[in-house]
Motif scaffolding. Structure first.
Motif, PDB file in Angstrom:
ATOM      1  N   ASP A 113     104.173  47.431  -7.939  1.00  0.00           N
ATOM      2  CA  ASP A 113     104.068  48.090  -7.295  1.00  0.00           C
ATOM      3  C   ASP A 113     104.520  47.189  -5.702  1.00  0.00           C
ATOM      4  OD1 ASP A 113     103.302  49.521  -5.275  1.00  0.00           O
ATOM      5  OD2 ASP A 113     101.527  50.452  -6.473  1.00  0.00           O
ATOM      6  N   SER A 114     105.220  46.964  -5.291  1.00  0.00           N
ATOM      7  CA  SER A 114     105.090  46.070  -3.958  1.00  0.00           C
ATOM      8  C   SER A 114     104.019  46.425  -2.358  1.00  0.00           C
ATOM      9  CB  SER A 114     106.879  45.546  -3.587  1.00  0.00           C
ATOM     10  OG  SER A 114     106.825  47.314  -3.175  1.00  0.00           O
ATOM     11  N   THR A 115     103.465  48.015  -2.932  1.00  0.00           N
ATOM     12  CA  THR A 115     102.690  48.035  -2.281  1.00  0.00           C
ATOM     13  C   THR A 115     101.308  47.836  -2.240  1.00  0.00           C
ATOM     14  OG1 THR A 115     102.308  50.463  -3.274  1.00  0.00           O
ATOM     15  CG2 THR A 115     104.186  49.887  -1.233  1.00  0.00           C
ATOM     16  N   SER A 116     100.648  47.470  -4.254  1.00  0.00           N
ATOM     17  CA  SER A 116      99.573  47.081  -3.770  1.00  0.00           C
ATOM     18  C   SER A 116      99.189  45.516  -3.572  1.00  0.00           C
ATOM     19  CB  SER A 116      99.739  47.148  -5.914  1.00  0.00           C
ATOM     20  OG  SER A 116     100.603  45.740  -6.192  1.00  0.00           O
ATOM     21  N   VAL A 117      97.840  45.584  -3.342  1.00  0.00           N
ATOM     22  CA  VAL A 117      97.772  44.467  -2.118  1.00  0.00           C
ATOM     23  C   VAL A 117      97.685  43.403  -2.737  1.00  0.00           C
ATOM     24  CG1 VAL A 117      95.952  43.437  -0.060  1.00  0.00           C
ATOM     25  CG2 VAL A 117      97.319  45.472  -0.238  1.00  0.00           C
ATOM     26  N   GLN A 118      97.634  42.085  -2.703  1.00  0.00           N
ATOM     27  CA  GLN A 118      97.454  40.684  -3.211  1.00  0.00           C
ATOM     28  C   GLN A 118      96.427  40.030  -2.702  1.00  0.00           C
ATOM     29  OE1 GLN A 118     101.002  38.566  -4.064  1.00  0.00           O
ATOM     30  NE2 GLN A 118     100.595  37.769  -5.593  1.00  0.00           N
ATOM     31  N   ILE A 119      95.230  40.723  -3.095  1.00  0.00           N
ATOM     32  CA  ILE A 119      93.669  39.998  -2.498  1.00  0.00           C
ATOM     33  C   ILE A 119      93.216  39.933  -3.965  1.00  0.00           C
ATOM     34  CG2 ILE A 119      93.986  40.558  -0.030  1.00  0.00           C
ATOM     35  CD1 ILE A 119      92.477  43.315  -0.470  1.00  0.00           C
ATOM     36  N   GLU A 120      92.120  38.686  -3.504  1.00  0.00           N
ATOM     37  CA  GLU A 120      90.958  39.452  -4.622  1.00  0.00           C
ATOM     38  C   GLU A 120      90.126  40.633  -5.123  1.00  0.00           C
ATOM     39  OE1 GLU A 120      86.986  36.542  -5.447  1.00  0.00           O
ATOM     40  OE2 GLU A 120      87.977  35.525  -3.515  1.00  0.00           O
ATOM     41  N   ILE A 121      90.165  40.425  -6.086  1.00  0.00           N
ATOM     42  CA  ILE A 121      89.574  41.954  -6.557  1.00  0.00           C
ATOM     43  C   ILE A 121      87.452  41.789  -7.363  1.00  0.00           C
ATOM     44  CG2 ILE A 121      88.392  44.010  -8.195  1.00  0.00           C
ATOM     45  CD1 ILE A 121      91.716  42.297  -8.950  1.00  0.00           C
ATOM     46  N   PRO A 122      86.789  42.043  -6.525  1.00  0.00           N
ATOM     47  CA  PRO A 122      85.609  42.187  -6.202  1.00  0.00           C
ATOM     48  C   PRO A 122      84.960  42.209  -7.556  1.00  0.00           C
ATOM     49  CG  PRO A 122      85.649  43.397  -5.003  1.00  0.00           C
ATOM     50  CD  PRO A 122      86.744  43.102  -5.161  1.00  0.00           C
ATOM     51  N   ASP A 123      83.865  41.389  -8.024  1.00  0.00           N
ATOM     52  CA  ASP A 123      83.589  42.609  -9.334  1.00  0.00           C
ATOM     53  C   ASP A 123      81.965  43.279  -8.773  1.00  0.00           C
ATOM     54  OD1 ASP A 123      81.459  43.708 -11.571  1.00  0.00           O
ATOM     55  OD2 ASP A 123      80.784  41.280 -11.919  1.00  0.00           O
ATOM     56  N   TYR A 124      82.953  44.880  -8.751  1.00  0.00           N
ATOM     57  CA  TYR A 124      82.406  45.752  -7.831  1.00  0.00           C
ATOM     58  C   TYR A 124      81.079  46.332  -8.595  1.00  0.00           C
ATOM     59  CZ  TYR A 124      86.904  47.210  -5.833  1.00  0.00           C
ATOM     60  OH  TYR A 124      87.808  46.176  -4.785  1.00  0.00           O
ATOM     61  N   THR A 125      80.646  45.716 -10.308  1.00  0.00           N
ATOM     62  CA  THR A 125      79.588  46.049 -10.224  1.00  0.00           C
ATOM     63  C   THR A 125      78.068  45.082  -9.346  1.00  0.00           C
ATOM     64  OG1 THR A 125      79.060  44.145 -11.866  1.00  0.00           O
ATOM     65  CG2 THR A 125      80.153  46.909 -12.541  1.00  0.00           C
ATOM     66  N   LYS A 126      78.638  44.142  -8.401  1.00  0.00           N
ATOM     67  CA  LYS A 126      77.811  43.249  -8.114  1.00  0.00           C
ATOM     68  C   LYS A 126      77.050  44.473  -6.829  1.00  0.00           C
ATOM     69  CE  LYS A 126      78.067  38.915  -9.641  1.00  0.00           C
ATOM     70  NZ  LYS A 126      79.565  38.128  -9.755  1.00  0.00           N
ATOM     71  N   ALA A 127      77.728  44.865  -6.348  1.00  0.00           N
ATOM     72  CA  ALA A 127      77.996  45.690  -5.121  1.00  0.00           C
ATOM     73  C   ALA A 127      76.045  46.712  -5.210  1.00  0.00           C
ATOM     74  CB  ALA A 127      78.750  46.796  -4.855  1.00  0.00           C
ATOM     75  N   LEU A 128      76.002  46.765  -6.638  1.00  0.00           N
ATOM     76  CA  LEU A 128      74.852  47.764  -7.151  1.00  0.00           C
ATOM     77  C   LEU A 128      73.592  47.474  -7.236  1.00  0.00           C
ATOM     78  CD1 LEU A 128      76.772  49.560 -10.541  1.00  0.00           C
ATOM     79  CD2 LEU A 128      76.646  50.136  -8.279  1.00  0.00           C
ATOM     80  N   ASN A 129      73.392  45.730  -7.004  1.00  0.00           N
ATOM     81  CA  ASN A 129      72.394  44.955  -6.895  1.00  0.00           C
ATOM     82  C   ASN A 129      71.586  44.715  -5.866  1.00  0.00           C
ATOM     83  OD1 ASN A 129      73.024  44.172  -9.148  1.00  0.00           O
ATOM     84  ND2 ASN A 129      73.855  42.307  -9.010  1.00  0.00           N
ATOM     85  N   LYS A 130      72.444  45.310  -4.586  1.00  0.00           N
ATOM     86  CA  LYS A 130      71.628  46.154  -3.248  1.00  0.00           C
ATOM     87  C   LYS A 130      71.755  47.119  -1.940  1.00  0.00           C
ATOM     88  CE  LYS A 130      75.704  42.737  -1.939  1.00  0.00           C
ATOM     89  NZ  LYS A 130      77.355  43.074  -1.108  1.00  0.00           N
TER      90      LYS A 130
END
Lengths: 96, 484
Positions: B236-253
């Motif tokens: 899928d050429s529209t899927s973006v090539q940037i780093e994926i964060p660990d989304y669970t870390k967002a829950l610590n804030k």
């Protein structure tokens, strides 16, 4: 733009879209489309001079990759879903 | 506590401790689906055999200490995502017998994560609809009140989680098709940023808008599921090539100092007072947690319905040209003429909403009308995007209602335009491509759930998760369930 879409125009558009529409449906659809297009005419309230249209929300550039030969889907898997085939090609009503 | 009551991450803890097996969990959910779903219709296809074999595999992985964060946990998948050799109908007669020859990237990710697919969920045909009334097979009901719509188009996925027929599920969102049913069914639903998740194998409706996302009963589950499905895909050429964060870390804030933008344009036209009250109450809660509420202006909001109902049908009319009775699915056979075969196949194979949108889209793209409709709409889309870009210079998230009312009764919006107008609050974010979530935040006077929409800037799903997590802990609405 005009919100008057004629039956003739709907028939033409249906033909372009390869959709058969019978006369009963046609009158209902024409009323619905007229209502929807009338609402959409709201867009004319906005001055869009010099505004660049957006067709994609992310900054997309051409994506290139090496042209490498890879395995394709097996022919039979692809043909399996077709309503009619002879094991090698799709079968459709005669064209010529 | 019964098995179906656990959240996904809780089920995984039980699995890891060896207190239960994935096969046991899967059997419990399948049994519950077989018992309850005949009244809800959230599934189009219950994949008993595949589920049990995936559960066995998961149990082996857990035994061999080769398990990921949700290995062995079951889920339901919207029938718009192709699954190899498993019938995928997209809610349409056109694809009633379609057995895909390949897997969608998202399904491959879920398999790799060791999750267990229970079945494919009900939806409006080709994801076009806001009520599930456009499913070609059966209408999914809202588990809170079966006389009401579950929302759409991912109504089956939302209803399955609300009725606890699956701990989590996946849907697709083109103009609100995850957020709106999540709101109506009282579960959490998230549309990631356009480009965050691969669309390979997602049957196309409007390619510049479509995006896959999760449903769950907890923010932690949403974060875990985003970790599994996000990322660039060569297919899928529209899927973006940037780093994926660990989304669970967002829950610590925490959310102290977070700036929440509230656009007055979302609190005017036709909004139900109960909805407004629930949203405003949640804003006060957020303020109490240390967030700052800021009035913002999104002046082009009112044009989003008109813009969307040109752009989405235009893209759909092109995408759906492939259904011609030749390669797959339904064919009208009683003719010897090719053109007649195409036209009658499409006449009989598509439902009326799909045909209506194909006609609008073809019209908007046709010679003489392109500039007046498609180009004009695409220009105003730019202005809607600029609205958000300006707003996000000053705020971290935006909060609005998901829908002007809670779920209405079946048959309420017979006029298509009336149905389109109910999408007003979800469409702008879709047109802009930004991420959005629906978080349950209250109930109306009929005891139907109300969803809060939390929007974030591009690829900033994390801030949405942080804010939602803080609110979830405080409002504790997820503990309330529909009675059966």
């Amino acid at each position: 733009m005009s919100n008057k879409i004629t039956l003739q125009e709907i028939k033409k558009v249906a033909d372009l879209a390869r959709l058969d529409i019978n006369d009963d449906e046609l009158s209902e659809i024409s009323i619905q489309l007229a209502g929807i297009l009338e609402y959409i005419d709201k867009l004319n309230e906005v001055d869009t001079t010099d505004i660049i249209p957006t067709f994609h929300t992310i900054d997309l550039k051409n994506v290139f990759r090496k042209d490498v030969v890879k395995e394709s889907l097996p022919l039979e898997h692809v043909l399996n879903n077709s309503p009619q085939n002879d094991g090698e090609t799709f079968i459709v009503p005669r064209i010529i | 506590m019964e098995i179906h009551e656990y959240k996904a991450h809780e089920l995984h803890s039980l699995l890891k401790k060896g207190e239960i097996s994935s096969v046991e969990i899967t059997k419990a959910f399948l049994k519950r689906i077989d018992t309850i779903d005949p009244t809800i219709n959230s599934f189009l296809n219950i994949t008993h055999e595949a589920a049990l074999s995936q559960a066995k595999e998961a149990d082996n992985r857990i035994k061999n200490k080769n398990a990921g964060p949700l290995t062995g946990v079951p889920y339901a998948l919207k029938d718009v995502v192709v699954t190899k050799d498993i019938t995928t109908t997209c809610g349409s007669k056109m694809l009633y017998n379609f057995k895909p020859p390949y897997n969608a990237t998202v399904y491959n990710h879920l398999k790799k994560a060791g999750m267990v697919m229970l079945g494919k969920t009900n939806m409006d045909e080709f994801a076009m609809g806001s009520s599930n009334e456009n499913s070609a097979f059966c209408t999914c009901k809202n588990p809170w009140d079966i006389e009401r719509i579950p929302g759409g188009s991912s109504g089956g996925s939302a209803a399955a989680v609300a009725a606890e027929l699956a701990p989590v599920s996946f849907g697709s969102d083109t103009g609100g098709s995850i957020r709106q049913p999540a709101s109506h069914c009282g579960v959490i639903g998230m549309k990631p940023t356009y480009g965050r998740v691969s669309r390979y194998g997602l049957i196309a409706f409007a390619s510049s808008l479509d995006q896959i996302g999760p449903f769950a009963k907890s923010i932690k589950d949403i974060a875990e599921l985003l970790n599994i499905i996000s990322g660039h895909d060569q297919c899928d050429s529209t899927s973006v090539q940037i780093e994926i964060p660990d989304y669970t870390k967002a829950l610590n804030k925490g959310i102290k100092g977070i700036k929440i933008g509230v656009p007055h344009q979302y609190f005017t036209e036709g909004i139900d007072p109960d909805v407004e009250k629930a949203i405003k109450k949640t804003l006060i809660t957020a303020e109490g947690l240390g967030a700052e509420i800021i009035d913002i202006d999104l002046p082009y909001t009112e044009y989003s319905v008109a813009v969307y109902y040109i752009i989405a049908p235009a893209e759909a009319s092109s995408n759906l040209a492939r259904y011609d009775g030749v390669k797959y699915g339904y064919r009208f056979k009683e003719t010897s003429q090719l053109l007649d075969m195409y036209k009658k196949t499409r006449l009989n194979g598509f439902g009326s909403e799909v045909k209506r949108r194909i006609l609008i889209g073809t019209f908007a793209l046709s010679a003489g009308y392109y500039d007046a409709y498609f180009k004009k709409a695409s220009q105003i889309r730019t202005l809607i995007i600029n609205d958000f870009k300006n707003a996000f210079k000053n705020v971290d998230v935006i909060m609005t209602p998901v829908a002007p009312t809670a779920a209405f009764k079946f048959g309420f919006a017979k006029d298509p335009l009336k149905m389109y107008l109910s999408d007003i609050f979800t469409l702008p974010a879709s047109l802009a491509g930004i991420p959005g979530m629906s978080l349950p935040c209250g109930f109306d006077s009929n005891n139907m759930p109300i969803g809060l929409q939390i929007l974030g800037s591009y690829f900033n799903e994390e801030t949405i998760l942080t804010v939602a997590n803080a609110l979830e802990k405080t409002i504790k609405l997820n503990y309330k369930k529909p009675s059966k």
